[in-house]
Design a protein around this motif. Sequence first.
Motif, short mmCIF file in Angstrom:
data_model
loop_
_atom_site.label_atom_id
_atom_site.label_comp_id
_atom_site.label_asym_id
_atom_site.label_seq_id
_atom_site.Cartn_x
_atom_site.Cartn_y
_atom_site.Cartn_z
N SER A 20 19.01 2.51 -4.81
CA SER A 20 17.82 1.53 -5.17
C SER A 20 18.25 0.35 -4.07
O SER A 20 19.30 -0.45 -4.29
CB SER A 20 18.17 1.16 -6.37
N SER A 50 2.52 -1.70 0.80
CA SER A 50 1.94 -2.06 -0.52
C SER A 50 1.08 -3.21 -0.22
O SER A 50 1.61 -4.23 0.20
CB SER A 50 3.06 -2.47 -1.61
N GLY A 54 1.98 -2.36 -7.87
CA GLY A 54 1.84 -1.12 -8.44
C GLY A 54 0.86 -0.09 -7.17
O GLY A 54 0.63 1.01 -7.64
N ILE A 56 1.23 1.72 -3.65
CA ILE A 56 1.98 2.13 -2.85
C ILE A 56 1.35 3.06 -1.73
O ILE A 56 0.64 4.12 -2.64
CB ILE A 56 3.37 2.78 -3.28
N SER A 58 2.44 5.83 1.14
CA SER A 58 3.49 6.45 1.66
C SER A 58 3.06 7.18 2.90
O SER A 58 1.97 7.85 3.12
CB SER A 58 3.96 7.91 0.78
N SER A 65 11.18 6.80 -2.56
CA SER A 65 10.06 6.46 -3.21
C SER A 65 10.03 4.95 -3.12
O SER A 65 11.19 4.30 -2.94
CB SER A 65 9.85 7.05 -4.61
N SER A 67 8.60 1.17 -5.07
CA SER A 67 7.60 0.65 -6.18
C SER A 67 7.69 -0.81 -5.94
O SER A 67 8.33 -1.67 -5.31
CB SER A 67 8.48 0.91 -7.57
N ARG A 68 6.41 -1.40 -6.74
CA ARG A 68 6.35 -2.88 -6.65
C ARG A 68 6.15 -3.29 -8.00
O ARG A 68 4.89 -3.36 -8.26
CB ARG A 68 5.00 -3.12 -5.65
N PRO A 69 7.16 -3.64 -8.57
CA PRO A 69 6.89 -4.04 -10.12
C PRO A 69 6.41 -5.38 -10.34
O PRO A 69 5.92 -5.86 -11.31
CB PRO A 69 8.19 -3.87 -10.55
N SER A 77 13.62 3.75 -3.40
CA SER A 77 14.56 4.40 -4.28
C SER A 77 14.73 5.96 -3.76
O SER A 77 13.82 6.39 -3.09
CB SER A 77 14.09 4.41 -5.85
#
Lengths: 114, 114
Positions: A20, A50, A54, A56, A58, A65, A67-69, A77
């Motif tokens: 992470s 991004s 949310g 994303i 690739s 992977s 993520s964009r929280p 990750s």
Amino acid sequence: SQTIHQWPATLVQPVGSPLSLECTVEGTSNPNLYWYRQAAGRGLQLLFYSVGIGQISSEVPQNLSASRPQDRQFILSSKKLLLSDSGFYLCAWSNPHLGTDTQYFGPGTRLTVL
Amino acid sequence: GENVEQHPSTLSVQEGDSAVIKCTYSDSASNYFPWYKQELGKRPQLIIDIRSNVGEKKDQRIAVTLNKTAKHFSLHITETQPEDSAVYFCAASILTGGGNKLTFGTGTQLKVEL
């Protein structure tokens, strides 16, 4: 002014372990965010980007992977690291609302998978 | 997709001489061309960029030229100094207002010798 942070700065992980990496941007709203990988002595390969929370995209199929929280947080990750995941991971941001899409890089995370 | 080729891969010049690095791109729709400088172990730093509506841009000792017809662009550094020693990357992308994807060249290791 805008600043971009990445941590950790360096990481040594065994094969098969999880990963992470975190990137945060300060001083701007709704940035575009990017993850790149740079193998030793090589160029930069775009992994993910991004344009919003949310969202994303690739670029390269792999065991990573993203993520964009939150608006200014981007996380990279992996569930199981491979030897080939070693490299210099760079996060970058841009502000498309300025009518320019110049990308600015963070300080990077140097990952060694053993 | 876009493909960017960069030459030479290594370049050695004497202090005070000029250095030229050349890149070609494949996608005629590309309209944004940044150049980054990366010192050993550090993040890439933007040094100059050019957009397709401009043929040349200069900033002190650094200049970039763009030939859209031939799809190539070049970085020119005059009066080189030891601190110019680094890896230089060219890139190309299409500005869309969303997430622009930079495609990087493979880099040029510039060494300025005393």
